[in-house]
Design a protein around this motif. Sequence first.
Motif, PDB file in Angstrom:
ATOM      1  N   UNK A  40     -24.621  23.024  -3.543  1.00 58.26           N
ATOM      2  CA  UNK A  40     -25.071  23.016  -4.931  1.00 58.26           C
ATOM      3  C   UNK A  40     -24.836  21.672  -5.604  1.00 58.26           C
ATOM      4  N   UNK A  41     -24.495  20.664  -4.801  1.00 62.30           N
ATOM      5  CA  UNK A  41     -24.259  19.322  -5.328  1.00 62.30           C
ATOM      6  C   UNK A  41     -25.111  18.319  -4.566  1.00 62.30           C
ATOM      7  N   UNK A  42     -25.109  17.091  -5.037  1.00 67.04           N
ATOM      8  CA  UNK A  42     -25.833  16.033  -4.356  1.00 67.04           C
ATOM      9  C   UNK A  42     -24.925  14.868  -4.038  1.00 67.04           C
ATOM     10  N   UNK A  43     -25.488  13.835  -3.451  1.00 70.94           N
ATOM     11  CA  UNK A  43     -24.752  12.646  -3.045  1.00 70.94           C
ATOM     12  C   UNK A  43     -25.471  11.423  -3.621  1.00 70.94           C
ATOM     13  N   UNK A  44     -24.694  10.466  -4.108  1.00 64.50           N
ATOM     14  CA  UNK A  44     -25.239   9.184  -4.556  1.00 64.50           C
ATOM     15  C   UNK A  44     -24.615   8.101  -3.692  1.00 64.50           C
ATOM     16  N   UNK A  45     -25.459   7.207  -3.178  1.00 69.48           N
ATOM     17  CA  UNK A  45     -24.930   6.072  -2.441  1.00 69.48           C
ATOM     18  C   UNK A  45     -25.770   4.832  -2.709  1.00 69.48           C
ATOM     19  N   UNK A  46     -25.200   3.682  -2.385  1.00 69.98           N
ATOM     20  CA  UNK A  46     -25.890   2.421  -2.592  1.00 69.98           C
ATOM     21  C   UNK A  46     -25.033   1.271  -2.108  1.00 69.98           C
ATOM     22  N   UNK A  47     -25.436   0.068  -2.480  1.00 66.33           N
ATOM     23  CA  UNK A  47     -24.732  -1.145  -2.086  1.00 66.33           C
ATOM     24  C   UNK A  47     -24.608  -2.056  -3.301  1.00 66.33           C
ATOM     25  N   UNK A  48     -23.420  -2.621  -3.500  1.00 62.28           N
ATOM     26  CA  UNK A  48     -23.212  -3.600  -4.561  1.00 62.28           C
ATOM     27  C   UNK A  48     -23.452  -4.983  -3.960  1.00 62.28           C
ATOM     28  N   UNK A  49     -24.315  -5.755  -4.640  1.00 58.87           N
ATOM     29  CA  UNK A  49     -24.632  -7.107  -4.180  1.00 58.87           C
ATOM     30  C   UNK A  49     -24.489  -8.089  -5.340  1.00 58.87           C
ATOM     31  N   UNK A  50     -24.316  -9.382  -4.999  1.00 63.94           N
ATOM     32  CA  UNK A  50     -24.282 -10.411  -6.035  1.00 63.94           C
ATOM     33  C   UNK A  50     -25.711 -10.852  -6.346  1.00 63.94           C
ATOM     34  N   UNK A  51     -25.844 -11.836  -7.233  1.00 64.03           N
ATOM     35  CA  UNK A  51     -27.182 -12.271  -7.652  1.00 64.03           C
ATOM     36  C   UNK A  51     -27.972 -12.928  -6.517  1.00 64.03           C
ATOM     37  N   UNK A  52     -27.305 -13.299  -5.434  1.00 66.90           N
ATOM     38  CA  UNK A  52     -27.972 -13.877  -4.259  1.00 66.90           C
ATOM     39  C   UNK A  52     -28.334 -12.801  -3.228  1.00 66.90           C
ATOM     40  N   UNK A  53     -27.952 -11.548  -3.520  1.00 70.95           N
ATOM     41  CA  UNK A  53     -28.260 -10.451  -2.608  1.00 70.95           C
ATOM     42  C   UNK A  53     -27.223 -10.215  -1.535  1.00 70.95           C
ATOM     43  N   UNK A  54     -26.080 -10.899  -1.631  1.00 71.53           N
ATOM     44  CA  UNK A  54     -25.019 -10.730  -0.636  1.00 71.53           C
ATOM     45  C   UNK A  54     -24.116  -9.566  -1.038  1.00 71.53           C
ATOM     46  N   UNK A  55     -23.703  -8.731  -0.063  1.00 71.72           N
ATOM     47  CA  UNK A  55     -22.835  -7.592  -0.366  1.00 71.72           C
ATOM     48  C   UNK A  55     -21.505  -8.031  -0.977  1.00 71.72           C
ATOM     49  N   UNK A  56     -21.006  -7.236  -1.909  1.00 74.08           N
ATOM     50  CA  UNK A  56     -19.728  -7.511  -2.574  1.00 74.08           C
ATOM     51  C   UNK A  56     -18.735  -6.441  -2.139  1.00 74.08           C
ATOM     52  N   UNK A  57     -17.706  -6.862  -1.419  1.00 76.46           N
ATOM     53  CA  UNK A  57     -16.673  -5.913  -0.999  1.00 76.46           C
ATOM     54  C   UNK A  57     -15.621  -5.777  -2.091  1.00 76.46           C
ATOM     55  N   UNK A  75     -16.286   9.294 -17.796  1.00 81.33           N
ATOM     56  CA  UNK A  75     -16.165   8.807 -16.431  1.00 81.33           C
ATOM     57  C   UNK A  75     -15.887   9.997 -15.520  1.00 81.33           C
ATOM     58  N   UNK A  76     -16.705  10.129 -14.472  1.00 84.51           N
ATOM     59  CA  UNK A  76     -16.547  11.237 -13.539  1.00 84.51           C
ATOM     60  C   UNK A  76     -15.796  10.837 -12.281  1.00 84.51           C
ATOM     61  N   UNK A  77     -16.036   9.627 -11.814  1.00 78.86           N
ATOM     62  CA  UNK A  77     -15.383   9.184 -10.580  1.00 78.86           C
ATOM     63  C   UNK A  77     -15.485   7.673 -10.463  1.00 78.86           C
ATOM     64  N   UNK A  78     -14.628   7.106  -9.641  1.00 80.80           N
ATOM     65  CA  UNK A  78     -14.675   5.677  -9.330  1.00 80.80           C
ATOM     66  C   UNK A  78     -14.307   5.499  -7.860  1.00 80.80           C
ATOM     67  N   UNK A  79     -15.040   4.617  -7.181  1.00 79.48           N
ATOM     68  CA  UNK A  79     -14.768   4.314  -5.772  1.00 79.48           C
ATOM     69  C   UNK A  79     -14.810   2.804  -5.591  1.00 79.48           C
ATOM     70  N   UNK A  80     -14.291   2.343  -4.467  1.00 82.56           N
ATOM     71  CA  UNK A  80     -14.326   0.916  -4.142  1.00 82.56           C
ATOM     72  C   UNK A  80     -15.313   0.707  -3.005  1.00 82.56           C
ATOM     73  N   UNK A  81     -16.054  -0.390  -3.062  1.00 81.88           N
ATOM     74  CA  UNK A  81     -17.008  -0.678  -1.993  1.00 81.88           C
ATOM     75  C   UNK A  81     -16.270  -1.084  -0.722  1.00 81.88           C
ATOM     76  N   UNK A  82     -16.925  -0.819   0.413  1.00 78.06           N
ATOM     77  CA  UNK A  82     -16.339  -1.238   1.687  1.00 78.06           C
ATOM     78  C   UNK A  82     -16.673  -2.709   1.946  1.00 78.06           C
ATOM     79  N   UNK A  83     -16.361  -3.208   3.115  1.00 76.50           N
ATOM     80  CA  UNK A  83     -16.564  -4.634   3.393  1.00 76.50           C
ATOM     81  C   UNK A  83     -18.033  -5.030   3.458  1.00 76.50           C
ATOM     82  N   UNK A  84     -18.929  -4.032   3.508  1.00 72.95           N
ATOM     83  CA  UNK A  84     -20.369  -4.289   3.509  1.00 72.95           C
ATOM     84  C   UNK A  84     -20.987  -4.043   2.128  1.00 72.95           C
ATOM     85  N   UNK A  85     -20.122  -3.795   1.122  1.00 73.73           N
ATOM     86  CA  UNK A  85     -20.595  -3.553  -0.229  1.00 73.73           C
ATOM     87  C   UNK A  85     -21.097  -2.137  -0.477  1.00 73.73           C
TER      88      UNK A  85
END
Length: 135
Positions: A40-57, A75-85
Motif C-alpha cells: 500500500x506504499x510506494x518507493x521514491x529513488x533518484x540521484x543527486x548530481x552537481x551542476x556538471x552532472x557528476x554524482x554527489x556522495x 519532514x517525513x524522512x531524510x537519507x544520505x546518498x551513497x558514493x554514486x549519489x
Amino acid sequence: MKKLLLVVWMMMLLTASASATPPAVEFAGDGTIKGVPRAKTGVIEGTVVDEMGKPVSAATVILDSPPRTDAPQKRLAAVETDRHGRFRFDSVPPDVGYVIAGETKDRWGAKNEIDVEAGALTDIGPLVIKPGPRF
C-alpha cells in the motif's frame, strides 16, 4: 453425496471468511498510520548530481509532505546518498505533490510535485544541487 460435498464446501467457506480478520491499524502520536503494508506504499529513488552532472556522495536528501492549505508541511524522512549519489525512500504512502530536497553544506536543490502510487517505483532522475543558500 452432492449434498454432503455442498455442506462441506459451505462450512469451509464460512470458516475461512470468519477467520479472515483485517490486521489491526496502529497510529503514531501525530495521527499517521504506523507500519503501513508495503503493497500500500510506494518507493521514491533518484540521484543527486552537481551542476556538471557528476554524482554527489554524502548529500542529505529530505522527503517533505505535500504542501497543503489545510495542514502544515512536515519532514517525513531524510537519507544520505551513497558514493554514486543514489538515494531511495521506501514505504512512502501514496499521495501527490511530495517535495524532495538535496543538500550539502554549500549546495542545495529541490524537486516539487512528486507523485507516489501504491506498489510503484517513482524514479525522479537527477536532482541537481547548486552552490548557494537554500530558498
